[in-house]
Write a protein that holds these residues in place. Structure first.
Motif, PDB file in Angstrom:
ATOM      1  N   LEU A   1       2.825  -5.246  -7.315  1.00 15.26           N
ATOM      2  CA  LEU A   1       2.429  -3.977  -7.938  1.00 15.26           C
ATOM      3  C   LEU A   1       2.712  -3.941  -9.434  1.00 15.26           C
ATOM      4  CD1 LEU A   1       3.580  -1.479  -5.183  1.00 15.26           C
ATOM      5  CD2 LEU A   1       1.221  -1.943  -5.890  1.00 15.26           C
ATOM      6  N   GLY A   2       3.411  -4.955  -9.936  1.00 15.84           N
ATOM      7  CA  GLY A   2       3.675  -5.019 -11.362  1.00 15.84           C
ATOM      8  C   GLY A   2       5.068  -4.614 -11.786  1.00 15.84           C
TER       9      GLY A   2
ATOM     10  N   ASP B   1       0.825  -1.202   0.000  1.00 10.58           N
ATOM     11  CA  ASP B   1       0.000   0.000   0.000  1.00 10.58           C
ATOM     12  C   ASP B   1       0.861   1.256   0.000  1.00 10.58           C
ATOM     13  OD1 ASP B   1      -2.573   1.404   0.207  1.00 10.58           O
ATOM     14  OD2 ASP B   1      -1.875   1.921   2.227  1.00 10.58           O
ATOM     15  N   PHE B   2       1.899   1.265   0.837  1.00  6.21           N
ATOM     16  CA  PHE B   2       2.802   2.411   0.908  1.00  6.21           C
ATOM     17  C   PHE B   2       3.490   2.631  -0.434  1.00  6.21           C
ATOM     18  CE2 PHE B   2       6.875   4.404   1.491  1.00  6.21           C
ATOM     19  CZ  PHE B   2       6.603   5.445   2.357  1.00  6.21           C
ATOM     20  N   LEU B   3       4.039   1.563  -0.997  1.00  9.06           N
ATOM     21  CA  LEU B   3       4.760   1.676  -2.264  1.00  9.06           C
ATOM     22  C   LEU B   3       3.845   2.141  -3.394  1.00  9.06           C
ATOM     23  CD1 LEU B   3       7.039  -1.464  -2.006  1.00  9.06           C
ATOM     24  CD2 LEU B   3       7.787   0.924  -1.980  1.00  9.06           C
ATOM     25  N   SER B   4       2.588   1.712  -3.374  1.00  8.18           N
ATOM     26  CA  SER B   4       1.658   2.110  -4.441  1.00  8.18           C
ATOM     27  C   SER B   4       1.450   3.618  -4.463  1.00  8.18           C
ATOM     28  CB  SER B   4       0.315   1.384  -4.287  1.00  8.18           C
ATOM     29  OG  SER B   4      -0.409   1.893  -3.180  1.00  8.18           O
ATOM     30  N   GLN B   5       1.698   4.277  -3.352  1.00  5.79           N
ATOM     31  CA  GLN B   5       1.549   5.731  -3.263  1.00  5.79           C
ATOM     32  C   GLN B   5       2.820   6.484  -3.658  1.00  5.79           C
ATOM     33  OE1 GLN B   5      -0.160   6.869   0.590  1.00  5.79           O
ATOM     34  NE2 GLN B   5      -0.807   4.743   0.815  1.00  5.79           N
ATOM     35  N   HIS B   6       3.938   5.774  -3.782  1.00  5.20           N
ATOM     36  CA  HIS B   6       5.212   6.469  -3.971  1.00  5.20           C
ATOM     37  C   HIS B   6       6.017   6.053  -5.200  1.00  5.20           C
ATOM     38  CE1 HIS B   6       5.012   8.593  -0.141  1.00  5.20           C
ATOM     39  NE2 HIS B   6       4.473   7.496   0.339  1.00  5.20           N
ATOM     40  N   ILE B   7       5.600   5.010  -5.895  1.00  4.97           N
ATOM     41  CA  ILE B   7       6.367   4.577  -7.064  1.00  4.97           C
ATOM     42  C   ILE B   7       5.469   4.418  -8.278  1.00  4.97           C
ATOM     43  CG2 ILE B   7       8.025   3.333  -5.612  1.00  4.97           C
ATOM     44  CD1 ILE B   7       6.684   0.747  -7.043  1.00  4.97           C
ATOM     45  N   ASP B   8       6.084   4.453  -9.440  1.00  5.15           N
ATOM     46  CA  ASP B   8       5.409   4.121 -10.692  1.00  5.15           C
ATOM     47  C   ASP B   8       5.940   2.754 -11.100  1.00  5.15           C
ATOM     48  OD1 ASP B   8       4.529   3.740 -13.273  1.00  5.15           O
ATOM     49  OD2 ASP B   8       5.162   5.711 -13.992  1.00  5.15           O
ATOM     50  N   PRO B   9       5.116   1.706 -10.974  1.00  8.66           N
ATOM     51  CA  PRO B   9       5.610   0.356 -11.239  1.00  8.66           C
ATOM     52  C   PRO B   9       6.001   0.106 -12.688  1.00  8.66           C
ATOM     53  CG  PRO B   9       3.250   0.320 -10.839  1.00  8.66           C
ATOM     54  CD  PRO B   9       3.712   1.724 -10.577  1.00  8.66           C
ATOM     55  N   LYS B  10       5.676   1.007 -13.582  1.00  4.66           N
ATOM     56  CA  LYS B  10       5.967   0.802 -15.003  1.00  4.66           C
ATOM     57  C   LYS B  10       7.260   1.457 -15.457  1.00  4.66           C
ATOM     58  CE  LYS B  10       2.268  -1.534 -15.492  1.00  4.66           C
ATOM     59  NZ  LYS B  10       2.439  -2.941 -15.228  1.00  4.66           N
ATOM     60  N   ARG B  11       7.945   2.193 -14.548  1.00  2.00           N
ATOM     61  CA  ARG B  11       9.182   2.829 -15.002  1.00  2.00           C
ATOM     62  C   ARG B  11      10.278   2.748 -13.944  1.00  2.00           C
ATOM     63  NH1 ARG B  11       9.349   7.851 -12.552  1.00  2.00           N
ATOM     64  NH2 ARG B  11      11.084   8.755 -13.660  1.00  2.00           N
ATOM     65  N   GLY B  12      11.492   2.705 -14.426  1.00  2.00           N
ATOM     66  CA  GLY B  12      12.659   2.730 -13.562  1.00  2.00           C
ATOM     67  C   GLY B  12      12.976   1.400 -12.913  1.00  2.00           C
ATOM     68  N   LYS B  13      14.038   1.432 -12.136  1.00  2.00           N
ATOM     69  CA  LYS B  13      14.475   0.256 -11.385  1.00  2.00           C
ATOM     70  C   LYS B  13      14.203   0.487  -9.910  1.00  2.00           C
ATOM     71  CE  LYS B  13      18.042  -1.432 -14.449  1.00  2.00           C
ATOM     72  NZ  LYS B  13      19.410  -1.921 -14.562  1.00  2.00           N
ATOM     73  N   ALA B  14      14.092  -0.600  -9.172  1.00  2.00           N
ATOM     74  CA  ALA B  14      13.937  -0.538  -7.721  1.00  2.00           C
ATOM     75  C   ALA B  14      15.163  -1.197  -7.104  1.00  2.00           C
ATOM     76  CB  ALA B  14      12.668  -1.261  -7.296  1.00  2.00           C
ATOM     77  N   TYR B  15      15.864  -0.454  -6.277  1.00  2.00           N
ATOM     78  CA  TYR B  15      17.034  -0.969  -5.580  1.00  2.00           C
ATOM     79  C   TYR B  15      16.652  -1.158  -4.115  1.00  2.00           C
ATOM     80  CZ  TYR B  15      19.532   0.611  -9.712  1.00  2.00           C
ATOM     81  OH  TYR B  15      19.951   0.797 -11.012  1.00  2.00           O
ATOM     82  N   ILE B  16      16.830  -2.364  -3.595  1.00  2.00           N
ATOM     83  CA  ILE B  16      16.452  -2.661  -2.212  1.00  2.00           C
ATOM     84  C   ILE B  16      17.709  -3.044  -1.437  1.00  2.00           C
ATOM     85  CG2 ILE B  16      14.911  -3.957  -0.699  1.00  2.00           C
ATOM     86  CD1 ILE B  16      13.444  -4.917  -3.259  1.00  2.00           C
ATOM     87  N   CYS B  17      17.890  -2.416  -0.293  1.00  2.00           N
ATOM     88  CA  CYS B  17      19.027  -2.715   0.563  1.00  2.00           C
ATOM     89  C   CYS B  17      18.527  -2.798   1.996  1.00  2.00           C
ATOM     90  CB  CYS B  17      20.070  -1.611   0.429  1.00  2.00           C
ATOM     91  SG  CYS B  17      21.538  -1.874   1.426  1.00  2.00           S
TER      92      CYS B  17
ATOM     93  N   ASP C   1      12.921  -9.351   1.210  1.00  3.57           N
ATOM     94  CA  ASP C   1      11.918 -10.291   0.696  1.00  3.57           C
ATOM     95  C   ASP C   1      10.528  -9.668   0.662  1.00  3.57           C
ATOM     96  OD1 ASP C   1      13.952 -12.166   0.450  1.00  3.57           O
ATOM     97  OD2 ASP C   1      13.427 -13.227   2.299  1.00  3.57           O
ATOM     98  N   ASP C   2      10.148  -8.966   1.741  1.00  4.60           N
ATOM     99  CA  ASP C   2       8.825  -8.339   1.811  1.00  4.60           C
ATOM    100  C   ASP C   2       8.660  -7.246   0.759  1.00  4.60           C
ATOM    101  OD1 ASP C   2       8.209  -9.993   3.956  1.00  4.60           O
ATOM    102  OD2 ASP C   2       8.447  -8.410   5.475  1.00  4.60           O
ATOM    103  N   VAL C   3       9.684  -6.405   0.615  1.00  7.04           N
ATOM    104  CA  VAL C   3       9.594  -5.304  -0.356  1.00  7.04           C
ATOM    105  C   VAL C   3       9.610  -5.853  -1.783  1.00  7.04           C
ATOM    106  CG1 VAL C   3      10.742  -3.230  -1.234  1.00  7.04           C
ATOM    107  CG2 VAL C   3      10.525  -3.586   1.236  1.00  7.04           C
ATOM    108  N   ARG C   4      10.436  -6.866  -2.043  1.00  7.73           N
ATOM    109  CA  ARG C   4      10.461  -7.490  -3.373  1.00  7.73           C
ATOM    110  C   ARG C   4       9.072  -8.026  -3.734  1.00  7.73           C
ATOM    111  NH1 ARG C   4      14.106 -10.080  -6.721  1.00  7.73           N
ATOM    112  NH2 ARG C   4      15.778 -10.060  -5.202  1.00  7.73           N
ATOM    113  N   LYS C   5       8.431  -8.743  -2.806  1.00 13.61           N
ATOM    114  CA  LYS C   5       7.099  -9.302  -3.057  1.00 13.61           C
ATOM    115  C   LYS C   5       6.089  -8.184  -3.328  1.00 13.61           C
ATOM    116  CE  LYS C   5       3.486 -12.339  -1.244  1.00 13.61           C
ATOM    117  NZ  LYS C   5       2.519 -11.706  -2.104  1.00 13.61           N
ATOM    118  N   ALA C   6       6.154  -7.121  -2.531  1.00 15.03           N
ATOM    119  CA  ALA C   6       5.239  -5.988  -2.723  1.00 15.03           C
ATOM    120  C   ALA C   6       5.449  -5.363  -4.107  1.00 15.03           C
ATOM    121  CB  ALA C   6       5.446  -4.952  -1.622  1.00 15.03           C
ATOM    122  N   LEU C   7       6.700  -5.188  -4.514  1.00 20.50           N
ATOM    123  CA  LEU C   7       6.986  -4.613  -5.831  1.00 20.50           C
ATOM    124  C   LEU C   7       6.473  -5.514  -6.950  1.00 20.50           C
ATOM    125  CD1 LEU C   7      10.609  -3.321  -5.174  1.00 20.50           C
ATOM    126  CD2 LEU C   7       8.584  -1.895  -5.584  1.00 20.50           C
ATOM    127  N   LEU C   8       6.705  -6.808  -6.821  1.00 22.38           N
ATOM    128  CA  LEU C   8       6.209  -7.752  -7.834  1.00 22.38           C
ATOM    129  C   LEU C   8       4.685  -7.705  -7.902  1.00 22.38           C
ATOM    130  CD1 LEU C   8       8.579 -10.771  -7.111  1.00 22.38           C
ATOM    131  CD2 LEU C   8       8.595  -9.327  -9.168  1.00 22.38           C
TER     132      LEU C   8
END
Length: 109
Positions: free
Chosen positions: A96-97, A64-80, A87-94
């Motif tokens: 979201l598309g 829910d948080f990520l859906s308000q702050h990212i555009d899933p159709k553009r750019g890369k997502a770097y997780i550290c 794992d949780d953020v990767r699943k959320a990003l996937l």
């Protein structure tokens, strides 16, 4: 390192968003430096402080948080961060598309 790469490639951070989660507001390192980087949008999140100061959001980085702050159709997502968070953020990003090939992880362990 990612921000330096973006600067080297494009000469700008415009279009980049740093979502930076910490337990408390005092744990946010290099905050002023990040806020002063031209073109970089900063989103600071704290998980253990229910009433943070201005410019900081209390909560958790989830789908829910990520859906308000990212555009899933553009750019890369770097997780550290720690593996469970990655794992949780990767699943959320996937969910979201965001395509798997656009998700890059760096483990702190």
């Amino acid at each position: 390192a990612v921000m330096r790469e973006r600067l080297a490639e494009r000469g700008t951070l415009t279009g980049s968003t740093l979502i930076f989660s910490n337990e408390t507001e005092k744990d946010i390192i290099h905050r002023e430096e990040f806020e002063q980087m031209a073109g970089l949008k900063t989103v600071f999140v704290v998980t253990d402080d229910k009433t943070p100061g201005p410019g900081v959001i209390a909560g958790k980085i989830d789908k829910d948080f990520l859906s308000q702050h990212i555009d899933p159709k553009r750019g890369k997502a770097y997780i550290c961060g720690p593996e469970p968070m990655i794992d949780d953020v990767r699943k959320a990003l996937l969910d979201l598309g965001v395509g798997e090939s656009r998700i890059v992880t760096e483990d702190l362990d």
